[in-house]
Every structure is written in structure tokens, then in C-alpha cells.
Scaffold this motif. Structure first.
Motif, PDB file in Angstrom:
ATOM      1  N   THR A   1      28.186  17.975 -41.065  1.00 43.42           N
ATOM      2  CA  THR A   1      27.886  16.913 -40.114  1.00 43.42           C
ATOM      3  C   THR A   1      28.516  15.629 -40.615  1.00 43.42           C
ATOM      4  O   THR A   1      28.563  15.380 -41.827  1.00 43.42           O
ATOM      5  CB  THR A   1      26.365  16.761 -39.872  1.00 43.42           C
ATOM      6  OG1 THR A   1      26.159  15.847 -38.799  1.00 43.42           O
ATOM      7  CG2 THR A   1      25.644  16.263 -41.103  1.00 43.42           C
ATOM      8  N   ASP A   2      29.044  14.844 -39.705  1.00 51.21           N
ATOM      9  CA  ASP A   2      29.644  13.563 -40.059  1.00 51.21           C
ATOM     10  C   ASP A   2      29.541  12.641 -38.859  1.00 51.21           C
ATOM     11  O   ASP A   2      29.629  13.080 -37.708  1.00 51.21           O
ATOM     12  CB  ASP A   2      31.105  13.743 -40.457  1.00 51.21           C
ATOM     13  CG  ASP A   2      31.671  12.531 -41.186  1.00 51.21           C
ATOM     14  OD1 ASP A   2      30.882  11.645 -41.597  1.00 51.21           O
ATOM     15  OD2 ASP A   2      32.898  12.472 -41.359  1.00 51.21           O
ATOM     16  N   THR A   3      29.349  11.361 -39.134  1.00 50.75           N
ATOM     17  CA  THR A   3      29.296  10.348 -38.081  1.00 50.75           C
ATOM     18  C   THR A   3      30.462   9.395 -38.280  1.00 50.75           C
ATOM     19  O   THR A   3      30.663   8.868 -39.381  1.00 50.75           O
ATOM     20  CB  THR A   3      27.957   9.584 -38.119  1.00 50.75           C
ATOM     21  OG1 THR A   3      26.891  10.532 -37.970  1.00 50.75           O
ATOM     22  CG2 THR A   3      27.878   8.569 -37.002  1.00 50.75           C
ATOM     23  N   LEU A   4      31.214   9.174 -37.208  1.00 48.05           N
ATOM     24  CA  LEU A   4      32.384   8.307 -37.234  1.00 48.05           C
ATOM     25  C   LEU A   4      32.150   7.107 -36.332  1.00 48.05           C
ATOM     26  O   LEU A   4      31.626   7.247 -35.229  1.00 48.05           O
ATOM     27  CB  LEU A   4      33.614   9.075 -36.731  1.00 48.05           C
ATOM     28  CG  LEU A   4      33.872  10.418 -37.389  1.00 48.05           C
ATOM     29  CD1 LEU A   4      34.836  11.231 -36.548  1.00 48.05           C
ATOM     30  CD2 LEU A   4      34.420  10.211 -38.777  1.00 48.05           C
TER      31      LEU A   4
ATOM     32  N   ILE B   1      36.369   5.741 -25.333  1.00 48.52           N
ATOM     33  CA  ILE B   1      35.164   4.918 -25.432  1.00 48.52           C
ATOM     34  C   ILE B   1      35.277   3.636 -24.619  1.00 48.52           C
ATOM     35  O   ILE B   1      34.319   2.887 -24.528  1.00 48.52           O
ATOM     36  CB  ILE B   1      34.816   4.576 -26.893  1.00 48.52           C
ATOM     37  CG1 ILE B   1      35.876   3.683 -27.502  1.00 48.52           C
ATOM     38  CG2 ILE B   1      34.622   5.823 -27.701  1.00 48.52           C
ATOM     39  CD1 ILE B   1      35.437   3.053 -28.789  1.00 48.52           C
ATOM     40  N   GLY B   2      36.437   3.391 -24.026  1.00 48.49           N
ATOM     41  CA  GLY B   2      36.632   2.151 -23.280  1.00 48.49           C
ATOM     42  C   GLY B   2      37.102   1.046 -24.205  1.00 48.49           C
ATOM     43  O   GLY B   2      36.941   1.099 -25.423  1.00 48.49           O
ATOM     44  N   VAL B   3      37.664  -0.001 -23.628  1.00 50.08           N
ATOM     45  CA  VAL B   3      38.283  -1.072 -24.406  1.00 50.08           C
ATOM     46  C   VAL B   3      37.253  -1.896 -25.172  1.00 50.08           C
ATOM     47  O   VAL B   3      37.434  -2.225 -26.341  1.00 50.08           O
ATOM     48  CB  VAL B   3      39.130  -1.988 -23.492  1.00 50.08           C
ATOM     49  CG1 VAL B   3      39.695  -3.150 -24.269  1.00 50.08           C
ATOM     50  CG2 VAL B   3      40.235  -1.181 -22.842  1.00 50.08           C
ATOM     51  N   GLU B   4      36.151  -2.258 -24.555  1.00 52.64           N
ATOM     52  CA  GLU B   4      35.181  -3.155 -25.174  1.00 52.64           C
ATOM     53  C   GLU B   4      33.993  -2.436 -25.810  1.00 52.64           C
ATOM     54  O   GLU B   4      33.102  -3.073 -26.339  1.00 52.64           O
ATOM     55  CB  GLU B   4      34.664  -4.149 -24.138  1.00 52.64           C
ATOM     56  CG  GLU B   4      35.742  -5.022 -23.538  1.00 52.64           C
ATOM     57  CD  GLU B   4      36.425  -5.904 -24.578  1.00 52.64           C
ATOM     58  OE1 GLU B   4      35.735  -6.390 -25.503  1.00 52.64           O
ATOM     59  OE2 GLU B   4      37.651  -6.083 -24.471  1.00 52.64           O
ATOM     60  N   ASN B   5      33.966  -1.143 -25.769  1.00 53.63           N
ATOM     61  CA  ASN B   5      32.817  -0.373 -26.241  1.00 53.63           C
ATOM     62  C   ASN B   5      32.997   0.036 -27.707  1.00 53.63           C
ATOM     63  O   ASN B   5      34.107   0.077 -28.223  1.00 53.63           O
ATOM     64  CB  ASN B   5      32.649   0.876 -25.367  1.00 53.63           C
ATOM     65  CG  ASN B   5      31.252   1.445 -25.414  1.00 53.63           C
ATOM     66  OD1 ASN B   5      30.349   0.849 -25.968  1.00 53.63           O
ATOM     67  ND2 ASN B   5      31.094   2.609 -24.819  1.00 53.63           N
ATOM     68  N   THR B   6      31.904   0.315 -28.363  1.00 50.57           N
ATOM     69  CA  THR B   6      31.912   0.934 -29.688  1.00 50.57           C
ATOM     70  C   THR B   6      30.925   2.095 -29.654  1.00 50.57           C
ATOM     71  O   THR B   6      30.012   2.113 -28.827  1.00 50.57           O
ATOM     72  CB  THR B   6      31.507  -0.055 -30.799  1.00 50.57           C
ATOM     73  OG1 THR B   6      30.180  -0.506 -30.558  1.00 50.57           O
ATOM     74  CG2 THR B   6      32.459  -1.228 -30.866  1.00 50.57           C
ATOM     75  N   ALA B   7      31.118   3.029 -30.564  1.00 44.72           N
ATOM     76  CA  ALA B   7      30.210   4.180 -30.598  1.00 44.72           C
ATOM     77  C   ALA B   7      30.234   4.821 -31.970  1.00 44.72           C
ATOM     78  O   ALA B   7      31.262   4.848 -32.644  1.00 44.72           O
ATOM     79  CB  ALA B   7      30.613   5.209 -29.544  1.00 44.72           C
ATOM     80  N   ASN B   8      29.089   5.325 -32.364  1.00 45.64           N
ATOM     81  CA  ASN B   8      28.990   6.210 -33.515  1.00 45.64           C
ATOM     82  C   ASN B   8      29.010   7.628 -32.956  1.00 45.64           C
ATOM     83  O   ASN B   8      28.120   8.014 -32.200  1.00 45.64           O
ATOM     84  CB  ASN B   8      27.695   5.958 -34.286  1.00 45.64           C
ATOM     85  CG  ASN B   8      27.735   4.649 -35.029  1.00 45.64           C
ATOM     86  OD1 ASN B   8      28.601   4.427 -35.858  1.00 45.64           O
ATOM     87  ND2 ASN B   8      26.816   3.761 -34.717  1.00 45.64           N
ATOM     88  N   VAL B   9      30.042   8.360 -33.310  1.00 49.24           N
ATOM     89  CA  VAL B   9      30.236   9.712 -32.795  1.00 49.24           C
ATOM     90  C   VAL B   9      29.901  10.702 -33.908  1.00 49.24           C
ATOM     91  O   VAL B   9      30.402  10.580 -35.023  1.00 49.24           O
ATOM     92  CB  VAL B   9      31.682   9.919 -32.307  1.00 49.24           C
ATOM     93  CG1 VAL B   9      31.897  11.333 -31.810  1.00 49.24           C
ATOM     94  CG2 VAL B   9      32.023   8.909 -31.229  1.00 49.24           C
ATOM     95  N   LYS B  10      29.049  11.663 -33.589  1.00 54.10           N
ATOM     96  CA  LYS B  10      28.594  12.635 -34.577  1.00 54.10           C
ATOM     97  C   LYS B  10      29.153  14.012 -34.249  1.00 54.10           C
ATOM     98  O   LYS B  10      29.031  14.486 -33.129  1.00 54.10           O
ATOM     99  CB  LYS B  10      27.066  12.688 -34.597  1.00 54.10           C
ATOM    100  CG  LYS B  10      26.489  13.592 -35.652  1.00 54.10           C
ATOM    101  CD  LYS B  10      24.969  13.503 -35.647  1.00 54.10           C
ATOM    102  CE  LYS B  10      24.343  14.330 -36.723  1.00 54.10           C
ATOM    103  NZ  LYS B  10      22.875  14.237 -36.706  1.00 54.10           N
ATOM    104  N   LEU B  11      29.774  14.637 -35.240  1.00 43.80           N
ATOM    105  CA  LEU B  11      30.253  16.010 -35.137  1.00 43.80           C
ATOM    106  C   LEU B  11      29.394  16.881 -36.046  1.00 43.80           C
ATOM    107  O   LEU B  11      29.131  16.511 -37.193  1.00 43.80           O
ATOM    108  CB  LEU B  11      31.710  16.112 -35.572  1.00 43.80           C
ATOM    109  CG  LEU B  11      32.719  15.392 -34.696  1.00 43.80           C
ATOM    110  CD1 LEU B  11      34.078  15.364 -35.379  1.00 43.80           C
ATOM    111  CD2 LEU B  11      32.821  16.059 -33.347  1.00 43.80           C
ATOM    112  N   THR B  12      28.970  18.014 -35.536  1.00 46.62           N
ATOM    113  CA  THR B  12      28.125  18.925 -36.301  1.00 46.62           C
ATOM    114  C   THR B  12      28.617  20.353 -36.104  1.00 46.62           C
ATOM    115  O   THR B  12      28.928  20.752 -34.984  1.00 46.62           O
ATOM    116  CB  THR B  12      26.654  18.833 -35.842  1.00 46.62           C
ATOM    117  OG1 THR B  12      26.222  17.482 -35.955  1.00 46.62           O
ATOM    118  CG2 THR B  12      25.749  19.727 -36.669  1.00 46.62           C
ATOM    119  N   ILE B  13      28.685  21.107 -37.200  1.00 45.40           N
ATOM    120  CA  ILE B  13      29.005  22.532 -37.133  1.00 45.40           C
ATOM    121  C   ILE B  13      27.789  23.297 -37.643  1.00 45.40           C
ATOM    122  O   ILE B  13      27.256  22.991 -38.712  1.00 45.40           O
ATOM    123  CB  ILE B  13      30.240  22.894 -37.979  1.00 45.40           C
ATOM    124  CG1 ILE B  13      31.474  22.141 -37.463  1.00 45.40           C
ATOM    125  CG2 ILE B  13      30.484  24.409 -37.946  1.00 45.40           C
ATOM    126  CD1 ILE B  13      32.713  22.327 -38.328  1.00 45.40           C
TER     127      ILE B  13
END
Length: 151
Positions: A89-92, A61-73
Motif C-alpha cells: 500500500t502506498d499513498t501519493l 485531478i483537474g488543474v486546481e485540485n489536489t489529491a492523496n491517491v492510495k494504491l493497494t495490492i
């Protein structure tokens, strides 16, 4: 009734850290497996099938970045997000100044209905998406196994 092993499959989207693939708000298919379940019906186990699913994806995600990452099956989709039955489904949240993010992992299970089992094969697909641009780096692997019975 004894436990009956039905099938085990592995889907490898990538198995190394070479290259990079963007992850955006559009879900990216990173795992797709078809588990054979036809053997459960003759043994009377159609209603007793258990599916175990595991997946891993390396992201940057890079050093200064943030993200909500979603995994879905999804179960029995076409390989396009939203076409199957969502079973997990989950968001991290990732980031916040961390230089290295460990791979994301998922462990899920499914108890498919008998009519789905009796179709002979169940397709499972793993998708990843993020609310800001990040990169798929490293391994992306999806594994599933199917068994039936009660003891």
C-alpha cells in the motif's frame, strides 16, 4: 535448483483514454489476476515462490485540485477491498497546479507462504482510491508473474 517459471497474467481494466471513471474514497478495483502456482509443489519449490507485480493507472485531478491517491495490492481477496491480505500500500500526493499528471505506476513483490502456493492459484487485486474526487483516465493495467527456485 534452477528457476522455474510458473505463470504470467495481465489484467486490463481499460486500455485507452476514452471515457472517465470516478475515483473516490471507496477503493476501485482496477486489476485482478490469478497466478497458477500448482507446478511449484511437485518440484519441491513451494517455499521458494516469488511474485512480481506491476500496475499503471492514468488519472486526472483537474488543474486546481489536489489529491492523496492510495494504491493497494491484496493477496487472495474476493475482489472487494479489505477481503485479502495486504501486501502493498502506498499513498501519493498529486496536484498543486500541475496541468498534466503522469500515469501512476506501482511495482511490488510477494513471497507467499508455502500453504498459499500449494492451493494452486494465488489471486492478486489492485485497488485505487483518493481523498478527493478524481477521475480514472487512460490505461489501467495490472501484470503479475510467478517463478520459483533459488538460482
Amino acid at each position: 535448483m534452477a528457476i522455474q517459471f510458473l505463470d504470467e497474467r495481465l489484467s486490463v481494466h481499460r486500455n485507452d483514454s476514452a471515457g472517465a471513471e470516478p475515483i473516490t474514497t471507496t477503493p476501485l478495483l482496477i486489476g485482478d489476476i490469478g497466478l497458477q502456482t500448482v507446478a511449484a509443489a511437485p518440484a519441491g519449490n513451494s517455499g521458494l515462490v516469488r511474485i512480481a507485480l506491476t500496475g499503471i493507472a492514468g488519472v486526472d485531478i483537474g488543474v486546481e485540485n489536489t489529491a492523496n491517491v492510495k494504491l493497494t495490492i491484496e493477496r487472495n481477496g474476493t475482489g472487494t477491498a479489505g477481503t485479502g491480505t495486504v501486501i502493498y500500500t502506498d499513498t501519493l500526493f498529486l496536484g498543486g497546479g500541475s496541468i498534466d499528471n503522469p500515469p501512476i505506476s506501482v511495482v511490488a513483490g510477494d513471497f507467499p507462504p508455502a500453504n498459499v502456493v500449494e492451493a494452486g492459484q494465488i489471486r492478486y487485486s489492485l485497488f485505487i482510491s483518493a481523498d478527493s474526487d478524481i477521475t480514472l483516465m487512460g490505461p489501467a493495467v495490472f501484470n503479475g508473474s510467478a517463478s520459483a527456485g533459488t538460482s
